[in-house]
Design an enzyme around this catalytic site. Structure first.
Site, mmCIF file in Angstrom:
data_model
loop_
_atom_site.group_PDB
_atom_site.id
_atom_site.type_symbol
_atom_site.label_atom_id
_atom_site.label_comp_id
_atom_site.label_asym_id
_atom_site.label_seq_id
_atom_site.Cartn_x
_atom_site.Cartn_y
_atom_site.Cartn_z
ATOM 1 N N TRP A 156 56.995 109.720 36.510
ATOM 2 C CA TRP A 156 56.486 109.027 35.270
ATOM 3 C C TRP A 156 57.340 109.779 34.300
ATOM 4 O O TRP A 156 57.822 109.127 33.057
ATOM 5 C CB TRP A 156 55.016 109.637 35.310
ATOM 6 C CG TRP A 156 54.375 108.359 35.994
ATOM 7 C CD1 TRP A 156 53.531 108.848 37.142
ATOM 8 C CD2 TRP A 156 54.430 106.923 35.891
ATOM 9 N NE1 TRP A 156 53.053 107.768 37.908
ATOM 10 C CE2 TRP A 156 53.492 106.583 36.956
ATOM 11 C CE3 TRP A 156 54.753 106.169 34.984
ATOM 12 C CZ2 TRP A 156 53.349 105.438 37.142
ATOM 13 C CZ3 TRP A 156 54.628 104.878 35.242
ATOM 14 C CH2 TRP A 156 53.990 104.641 36.591
ATOM 15 N N ASP A 189 52.414 113.404 28.462
ATOM 16 C CA ASP A 189 51.910 112.470 28.978
ATOM 17 C C ASP A 189 50.697 113.047 29.865
ATOM 18 O O ASP A 189 51.070 113.613 30.870
ATOM 19 C CB ASP A 189 52.732 111.730 29.939
ATOM 20 C CG ASP A 189 52.277 110.594 31.018
ATOM 21 O OD1 ASP A 189 50.925 110.561 30.902
ATOM 22 O OD2 ASP A 189 53.006 110.106 31.232
ATOM 23 N N LYS A 213 41.852 106.500 34.858
ATOM 24 C CA LYS A 213 41.678 107.474 36.015
ATOM 25 C C LYS A 213 40.521 108.447 35.662
ATOM 26 O O LYS A 213 39.513 108.604 36.515
ATOM 27 C CB LYS A 213 43.220 108.599 36.095
ATOM 28 C CG LYS A 213 44.354 107.661 36.684
ATOM 29 C CD LYS A 213 45.481 108.503 36.300
ATOM 30 C CE LYS A 213 46.721 107.344 36.088
ATOM 31 N NZ LYS A 213 47.048 106.664 37.485
HETATM 32 N N1 PMP Z 1 52.105 108.184 33.382
HETATM 33 C C1 PMP Z 1 51.302 108.888 34.267
HETATM 34 C C2 PMP Z 1 51.300 110.106 34.494
HETATM 35 C C3 PMP Z 1 50.653 107.982 35.308
HETATM 36 O O1 PMP Z 1 50.105 108.279 36.178
HETATM 37 C C4 PMP Z 1 50.552 106.346 35.019
HETATM 38 C C5 PMP Z 1 50.109 105.290 35.698
HETATM 39 N N2 PMP Z 1 49.652 105.692 37.030
HETATM 40 C C6 PMP Z 1 51.548 105.973 33.788
HETATM 41 C C7 PMP Z 1 52.085 106.795 33.032
HETATM 42 C C8 PMP Z 1 51.484 104.432 33.535
HETATM 43 O O2 PMP Z 1 50.542 104.151 33.168
HETATM 44 P P1 PMP Z 1 50.206 102.346 32.963
HETATM 45 O O3 PMP Z 1 50.210 101.818 34.586
HETATM 46 O O4 PMP Z 1 48.804 102.334 32.396
HETATM 47 O O5 PMP Z 1 51.465 101.849 32.248
#
Ligand code: PMP
Length: 373
Positions: free
Chosen positions: A101, A185, A209
């Site tokens: 991520w 994040d 989550k």
């Molecule tokens: N950052 C993290 C740490 C995530 O776990 C996720 C989704 N699993 C995201 C960003 C992306 O989120 P989204 O699918 O809502 O764009």
């Protein structure tokens, strides 16, 4: 069924129960919560309570505002540079890449200016982590060198896919040269433990989550960072517009914000973040203790940064992985497959997962090992 999905994931049962009433008749108004307008007095109540409950849960200082936006975690990777990358006059931002991520965050930011990786765990650091695989550790704070004109230093506090969690946020702030602010994040460990938001510039979390359902993204932004967006920033994503309209510049995801509000109330009546933290510590300890007690299963994350909420693991014999997943389902354990980029298995155990779920998973794993080991 015990749902170990990484997101959307388990909601607390009490929240779903409450929703089942409010969908028919919200707060004895005769109106379904689905029918509520974002300009109505009903939404005003839902929004204000969600905002103030979250503020209270986090112990957030009045220097910060909470924004309920859209675009998800990945949208945030663009919204942040468009709002703050230019704050020092040159569009420059630094990144720590510790997994899937944070790597995506960096790639997205490159579209908006000079983004640079100032530390990464994508290669084995010769000195400290020579025996570790990529993305199984977090760079040592001493190795992080930010650039003097950088507007912010972004990192991911919990790599949902890789299972790496880093919480020394103050250490990161102290590592900053110049006046970059810290951006985190927190999509997967938001509300799961005490996190020092008051030392950051911006934190963001998608909701699906630990904070509700998909559709809303929560931003916590230090007030002095508002009002410096790039010209190309769409009006709906400009923090200034979102703050001035109390997250209603355009039609917000009313239902998703309502569900987040229910989750915040559930958290408040279940001991708040402190209690979640001790539950999550206990659940993850049980799971790691079990994995470490057998060579049939492995988790290779450096012990200092093992995530408490997303635990990737592998079978020694990878041929058994599909059978493991299939049989798990008939034992009431679902969504245990690892992310497609990693393979293997992953157990996500967020706030709503009770200890009974962890016991069920461990019992299943023990039986599986007895049979196939
Ligand atoms: N950052 C993290 C740490 C995530 O776990 C996720 C989704 N699993 C995201 C960003 C992306 O989120 P989204 O699918 O809502 O764009």
């Amino acid at each position: 069924m015990w749902n170990f999905s990484s997101g959307p994931s388990m909601l607390p049962y009490d929240v779903i129960h409450q929703m089942s009433f409010d969908i028919l008749d919200w707060n004895s108004t005769g109106v379904s919560v689905f029918d509520i307008s974002h300009r109505s007095k009903y939404f005003e109540i839902i929004y204000n309570e969600a905002e103030s409950d979250l503020r209270e849960l986090l112990g957030l200082s009045s220097d910060y505002c909470i924004l309920f936006m859209q675009g998800g975690g990945q949208g945030a990777n663009a919204i942040i540079p468009m709002n703050i990358i230019g704050r020092n006059g040159i569009n420059m931002a630094d990144f720590i890449v510790s997994g899937y991520w944070s790597s995506k965050s960096y790639i997205e930011a490159c579209k908006y200016g000079d983004a640079s990786i100032v530390a990464s765990s994508n290669y084995a650091m010769k000195i400290d982590y020579q025996d570790c695989n990529p993305y199984t550790w977090f760079p040592k704070i001493e190795s992080i060198k930010t650039r003097a004109c950088s507007s912010y230093l972004q990192f991911c506090s919990n790599e949902t896919i890789n299972g790496v969690e880093f919480v020394d946020w103050n250490g990161l702030v102290n590592s900053i040269d110049g006046n970059a602010v810290l951006v985190a994040d927190v999509s997967s460990n938001f509300l799961t433990r005490e996190l020092d938001i008051n030392c950051t510039g911006v934190v963001f979390s998608c909701a699906q989550k630990n904070a509700g359902i998909s559709g809303v993204t929560i931003f916590i932004v230090r007030k002095d960072l508002i009002g410096m967006s790039l010209n190309i920033c769409p009006s709906v994503f400009d923090y200034k517009n979102v703050v001035n309209s109390e997250s209603r510049y355009n039609t917000p995801p009313v239902f998703a914000i309502y569900v987040s509000g229910l989750v915040f109330k559930w958290l408040k009546s279940n001991g708040g973040i402190k209690r979640m933290e001790s539950n999550n510590l206990e659940k993850s300890r049980m799971f790691y203790d079990f994995i470490d007690s057998t060579s049939f299963y492995t988790n290779t994350i450096h012990s200092s940064v093992r995530s408490r909420v997303n635990i990737p693991f592998f079978l020694k014999n990878d041929f058994l992985t599909d059978i493991f997943v299939e049989k798990a389902e008939s034992s009431g354990i679902i969504n245990i497959k690892g992310h497609r980029s990693m393979g293997g298995l992953r157990a996500s155990m967020y706030n709503a997962m009770p200890i009974d779920g962890i016991n069920a998973l461990i019992n299943y794993m023990r039986d599986f090992e007895r049979y196939y080991g």
